[in-house]
Design an enzyme around this catalytic site. Structure first.
Site, short mmCIF file in Angstrom:
data_model
loop_
_atom_site.label_atom_id
_atom_site.label_comp_id
_atom_site.label_asym_id
_atom_site.label_seq_id
_atom_site.Cartn_x
_atom_site.Cartn_y
_atom_site.Cartn_z
N ASP A 169 8.68 -6.96 -6.86
CA ASP A 169 7.88 -7.43 -5.72
C ASP A 169 8.75 -8.37 -4.88
O ASP A 169 9.29 -9.36 -5.39
CB ASP A 169 6.64 -8.16 -6.21
CG ASP A 169 5.72 -8.56 -5.07
OD1 ASP A 169 4.84 -7.76 -4.70
OD2 ASP A 169 5.89 -9.68 -4.53
N ASN A 203 7.29 -11.03 7.27
CA ASN A 203 6.73 -10.24 8.37
C ASN A 203 6.21 -11.13 9.49
O ASN A 203 6.39 -10.84 10.68
CB ASN A 203 5.60 -9.35 7.86
CG ASN A 203 6.08 -7.95 7.51
OD1 ASN A 203 7.09 -7.50 8.01
ND2 ASN A 203 5.33 -7.26 6.66
N HIS A 251 7.13 -6.95 12.14
CA HIS A 251 7.03 -5.79 11.25
C HIS A 251 8.22 -4.85 11.35
O HIS A 251 8.58 -4.19 10.37
CB HIS A 251 5.73 -5.03 11.53
CG HIS A 251 4.51 -5.79 11.09
ND1 HIS A 251 4.12 -5.88 9.79
CD2 HIS A 251 3.61 -6.51 11.82
CE1 HIS A 251 3.02 -6.61 9.70
NE2 HIS A 251 2.69 -7.01 10.91
N GLU A 290 5.25 -4.04 -0.41
CA GLU A 290 6.58 -4.57 -0.71
C GLU A 290 6.94 -4.45 -2.18
O GLU A 290 7.85 -5.11 -2.67
CB GLU A 290 6.68 -6.04 -0.27
CG GLU A 290 5.81 -7.00 -1.04
CD GLU A 290 4.41 -7.16 -0.47
OE1 GLU A 290 3.78 -8.19 -0.75
OE2 GLU A 290 3.95 -6.25 0.25
#
Length: 341
Positions: free
Chosen positions: A211, A219, A224, A254
């Site tokens: 992760d 972001n 993005h 993610e």
């Protein structure tokens, strides 16, 4: 059409009329009907370029081969003496299967079709389709085989192109559109396959879940588009870290996942350390991260030798728990374990 082509079509039409008359000699008006519609059969042969032929069942010799065959394959009709000539001019990869199939169907008295590659006099191969009708005598015994050869080379080329496109689409359906690593669908398929293989062989199977730390903040800060670029880089780093035979995929958002076949707990932990080190070495800027203002990741690692009654989904949930344990421990670290039992 050339004079030779017209002659070929006429001969083929005569052959077809003769065979239909032989098949139904008592039918009222058959001969007159055939004579009246000779042009229809001639047109049929001209438009389909079908090559008529007949084989005597007792002798296995050709009683007739349409002269059009020379234009297609280069072999004169006189060179087609028996079924050995037919089989010998077939691609070696097709020969046994096609011959066995046709013989079996013919013995059973069943009309049939067969596709195969036929050798030309120039040493090339042409795809043919043989459409075969089994002729029986008054006692019901097989007396002859009557059929047509069709050039299906163009059709085969189209089929091969479509098959290639289908394979390409199938491959794309297993890839993540953003990062080009495996997607969740492929992960599920690979996990089930490797789980079953590990069960059969009693071998270890390991899973690493990754992760990206503080990715929402990434972001929010970079946007993005830059976030997508970051995920692509992480996917590339993980792919570089993986060994041949390992699976790398995007689990969602993610999160990424690695499946490590034939890998025990110690080796899986080392693989996770290698991935963590490479992500750190990439030094992807992350101004909102407390870890050196670079992108880091948390890792959950699990290893198991699947039992016969084991559940791969339960194993995934266990590794996911390890991942959250790593995040609870402050992120940018590895939590590993083995499922109980």
């Amino acid at each position: 059409m050339t004079s030779t082509g017209k002659q070929s079509a006429a001969l083929g039409a005569d052959f077809l009329r003769h065979e239909l008359q032989e098949a139904a000699p008592r039918a009222t008006g058959v001969e007159g009907y055939m004579e009246h519609d000779a042009a229809v059969y001639r047109t049929l042969l001209e438009s389909t370029r079908a090559i008529p032929w007949k084989i005597d069942w007792a002798s296995m010799e050709f009683a007739y081969v349409g002269p059009q065959i020379e234009a297609l394959l280069g072999w004169a009709p006189s060179s087609w003496k028996n079924v050995q000539d037919w089989a010998a001019r077939m691609h070696p990869e097709d020969r046994d299967k096609v011959v066995e199939f046709c013989v079996a169907q013919s013995k059973a008295g069943t009309d049939h079709e067969a596709d195969y590659r036929a050798l030309t006099s120039r040493g090339e191969y042409v795809w043919l389709r043989d459409v075969v009708h089994v002729v029986r005598d008054e006692r019901g015994e097989v007396s002859a085989l009557v059929g047509f050869m069709f050039d299906i080379s163009e059709r085969k080329k189209t089929e091969e192109k479509l098959a290639a496109l289908q394979r390409e689409l199938e491959a794309l359906s297993f890839k993540d559109g953003l990062t080009s690593v495996g997607n969740r669908r492929e992960f599920d398929a690979v996990l089930q396959r490797e789980w079953s293989a590990a069960q059969r062989h009693g071998s270890p199977l390991s899973l690493i879940m990754v992760d990206v730390d503080f990715f929402k903040s990434y972001n929010d800060y970079y946007g993005h588009v830059q976030g997508d670029a970051c995920l692509k880089r992480i996917a590339g780093v993980l792919s570089d870290a993986a060994r041949p035979g390992d699976f790398v995929g995007r689990f969602g958002g993610e999160e990424f996942v690695l499946i490590l076949p034939n890998t025990g707990a110690d080796a899986a932990r080392e693989a996770a350390e290698r991935c963590r080190g490479l992500i750190g070495a990439a030094k992807i800027p992350h101004e909102r991260s407390p870890f050196r203002q670079t992108v880091t990741a948390s890792f959950g690692v699990g290893s198991v030798i699947p039992a016969e009654a084991g559940d791969p989904l339960a194993f995934v949930n266990f590794v996911d728990t390890q991942l959250y344990r790593a995040k609870d421990n402050g992120r940018d670290c590895i939590a590993a374990g083995k499922p109980a039992g």
